[in-house]
Design a protein around this motif. Structure first.
Motif, PDB file in Angstrom:
ATOM      1  N   ILE B  96       0.842  -1.190   0.000  1.00  0.00           N
ATOM      2  CA  ILE B  96       0.000   0.000   0.000  1.00  0.00           C
ATOM      3  C   ILE B  96       0.881   1.246   0.000  1.00  0.00           C
ATOM      4  O   ILE B  96       1.741   1.401   0.853  1.00  0.00           O
ATOM      5  CB  ILE B  96      -0.901   0.031   1.256  1.00  0.00           C
ATOM      6  N   HIS B  97       0.643   2.125  -0.961  1.00  0.00           N
ATOM      7  CA  HIS B  97       1.394   3.384  -0.991  1.00  0.00           C
ATOM      8  C   HIS B  97       0.620   4.443  -0.240  1.00  0.00           C
ATOM      9  O   HIS B  97      -0.598   4.479  -0.292  1.00  0.00           O
ATOM     10  CB  HIS B  97       1.629   3.811  -2.434  1.00  0.00           C
ATOM     11  N   ASP B  98       1.346   5.281   0.421  1.00  0.00           N
ATOM     12  CA  ASP B  98       0.687   6.257   1.276  1.00  0.00           C
ATOM     13  C   ASP B  98       0.313   7.530   0.543  1.00  0.00           C
ATOM     14  O   ASP B  98      -0.833   7.883   0.406  1.00  0.00           O
ATOM     15  CB  ASP B  98       1.602   6.560   2.462  1.00  0.00           C
ATOM     16  N   SER B  99       1.285   8.245   0.043  1.00  0.00           N
ATOM     17  CA  SER B  99       0.976   9.574  -0.505  1.00  0.00           C
ATOM     18  C   SER B  99       1.522   9.732  -1.908  1.00  0.00           C
ATOM     19  O   SER B  99       2.112  10.751  -2.247  1.00  0.00           O
ATOM     20  CB  SER B  99       1.560  10.658   0.386  1.00  0.00           C
ATOM     21  N   GLY B 100       1.388   8.731  -2.712  1.00  0.00           N
ATOM     22  CA  GLY B 100       1.790   8.869  -4.085  1.00  0.00           C
ATOM     23  C   GLY B 100       3.275   8.631  -4.293  1.00  0.00           C
ATOM     24  O   GLY B 100       3.983   8.216  -3.381  1.00  0.00           O
ATOM     25  N   PRO B 101       3.738   8.907  -5.500  1.00  0.00           N
ATOM     26  CA  PRO B 101       5.091   8.526  -5.865  1.00  0.00           C
ATOM     27  C   PRO B 101       6.183   9.298  -5.135  1.00  0.00           C
ATOM     28  O   PRO B 101       7.325   8.891  -5.148  1.00  0.00           O
ATOM     29  CB  PRO B 101       5.139   8.826  -7.364  1.00  0.00           C
ATOM     30  N   TYR B 102       5.824  10.420  -4.501  1.00  0.00           N
ATOM     31  CA  TYR B 102       6.868  11.234  -3.883  1.00  0.00           C
ATOM     32  C   TYR B 102       7.002  11.016  -2.379  1.00  0.00           C
ATOM     33  O   TYR B 102       7.712  11.740  -1.710  1.00  0.00           O
ATOM     34  CB  TYR B 102       6.601  12.713  -4.169  1.00  0.00           C
ATOM     35  N   ARG B 111       4.961   2.936   7.719  1.00  0.00           N
ATOM     36  CA  ARG B 111       3.503   2.838   7.640  1.00  0.00           C
ATOM     37  C   ARG B 111       3.064   1.405   7.311  1.00  0.00           C
ATOM     38  O   ARG B 111       2.169   0.845   7.922  1.00  0.00           O
ATOM     39  CB  ARG B 111       2.987   3.825   6.586  1.00  0.00           C
TER      40      ARG B 111
END
Lengths: 256, 184
Positions: B96-102, B111
């Motif tokens: 799961i990615h949190d806040s996008g690619p950056y 996380r």
């Protein structure tokens, strides 16, 4: 049977979601503080672990698909309910519709609707006209230009609404603006739009100009915003900024 | 807004989509923990909602609760179709990615580790307790909406919430102690 502690725990969790700290809750319920604190800390851990955000590009693309499917489904539903005109051949119905539009247009209704603001009786005519325009535009470049133009109209409407006492209309208009920009973003994220690089760059510059102009105009209009609409205008500005930024970012990525 | 969407107003449906998307995505991510699956299921939920909104009736159930029931049913179907996925080790199943690619890779790893800990701990709850925790903390539903979604009374939800948090506290003690220093 719910006991008093379970009620207090529930209230505290709701308050924490709204921005209170654990300490605020403990001060509010000193008799339960010892039992309450570890559970509230666990609740915060659960909340933090669950605070996952979707990829912006997925959100935009998914929104685009869902919206397109909803429109298609609604259109099918309407065409299956042609009712009284069902006996007529399709070409005859289409011709009749065109004639009605021409007649209505000739009387100035459509022209008058172009200046209509949300809440005005002619506003639905304006939106319907835009939908027709989008439906008869088949090229990706044409669609991208329309999304930019419609977003600009929504932004202008927001500027006009900013001084009114109509927070609900401001929210609806901001949602429409977001929707136009998300569709543009989805188009760019899917690698679609002008085939020519120069045209793509021009379109990107045009969007950047519109964004700067709209944000500036809304900032100026905010000085006249009424207290009851202040929150809605603030949120609309955030959405506007975020929407334009995301669309620009998608267009820049596509250009690279 | 719901009434307008029921009548086929696309603008109204868009507003409902915008208002519900993040919560539904969080709730699904919390339960399936793989980004691609979470994205597919989220889109399916809204497609399903779009197809069924004409038949939505209030009858004591809010639109949010109705939407989360659709999400719940989609997840149940997903696990039924992919029953072997349940045997995949949790550490291989997290992306799961949190806040996008950056986003910061270190923060993202942290996380993912928190989600992993919580997911492991949740496995020791009863299914009903797990559902309450998912709806309350990932879906951010109120007690009333959670009660409507799971078809229980608000009192029963409060009791399950208490019991679930108490168990999670015992299981996750080291994690929450570490996070106590961070504060929200």
């Amino acid at each position: 049977m719910v006991n008093e502690f379970e009620e207090v725990l529930s209230v505290c969790i709701d308050r924490i979601v709204m921005g209170d700290s654990v300490e605020d809750c403990l001060l509010r319920y000193p008799d339960h503080a010892r039992e309450l604190e570890p559970l509230l800390r666990t609740a915060i851990a659960a909340r933090q672990a669950g605070a996952v955000k979707a990829r912006p590009e997925f959100k935009a693309v998914s929104g685009y698909h869902v919206r397109a499917a909803f429109r298609e489904r609604t259109a099918k539903h309407v065409s299956s309910k042609r009712g009284a005109f069902q006996w007529l051949p399709r070409w005859a119905v289409a011709t009749a519709v065109v004639l009605v539009v021409l007649v209505v247009g000739a009387t100035g209704t459509v022209a008058a609707a172009s200046d209509a603001l949300p809440g005005n009786v002619l506003y639905p005519v304006k939106l319907a006209g835009e939908r027709v325009q989008m439906a008869v535009t088949f090229s990706d470049e044409g669609k991208a230009k329309l999304y930019i133009e419609f977003a600009d109209r929504r932004a202008a409407e927001l500027v006009n609404l900013a001084a009114t006492d109509a927070p609900e209309r401001i929210e609806e208009t901001a949602a429409r603006l977001t929707s136009n920009l998300a569709a543009l973003e989805a188009l760019a994220a899917a690698g679609r739009g002008p085939a020519d690089e120069t045209k793509a760059a021009e379109l990107e510059q045009e969007l950047a100009r519109h964004a700067a102009r709209s944000l500036d105009a809304l900032d100026k209009a905010q000085t006249e915003t009424q207290e009851t609409a202040k929150e809605a205008v603030d949120q609309a500005r955030d959405k506007m900024l975020q929407g334009y930024n995301s669309a620009l970012e998608a267009m820049q990525k596509r250009g690279r | 807004m719901v009434q307008r969407a029921r009548r086929g107003d696309p603008e109204a449906f868009e507003c409902l989509y915008e208002a519900s998307f993040d919560k539904i995505y969080r709730y699904i991510s919390f339960k399936v923990r793989q980004q691609q699956d979470a994205e597919d299921l989220t889109q399916q939920v809204f497609m399903k909602a779009m197809e069924s909104i004409g038949s939505f009736r209030w009858r004591g159930v809010s639109f949010s609760a109705w939407l989360f029931r659709i999400a719940h049913n989609q997840i149940v179907d997903f696990y039924r179709r992919n029953s072997r996925r349940n045997t995949v080790p949790l550490e291989d199943n997290l992306a799961i990615h949190d806040s996008g690619p950056y986003s910061d890779p270190e923060a993202m790893a942290e996380r993912n580790w928190q989600i992993e800990e919580l997911s492991q701990a949740c496995l020791q709850l009863t299914p009903a307790q797990r559902e309450v925790i998912s709806l309350r903390f990932a879906g951010e539903l109120s007690v009333a909406e959670t009660a409507q979604t799971v078809g229980k009374s608000q009192g029963a939800v409060k009791v399950m919430q208490h019991e679930a948090l108490r168990k999670l506290r015992q299981i996750m003690l080291p994690v929450t102690e570490e996070m106590d220093g961070q504060r929200v």
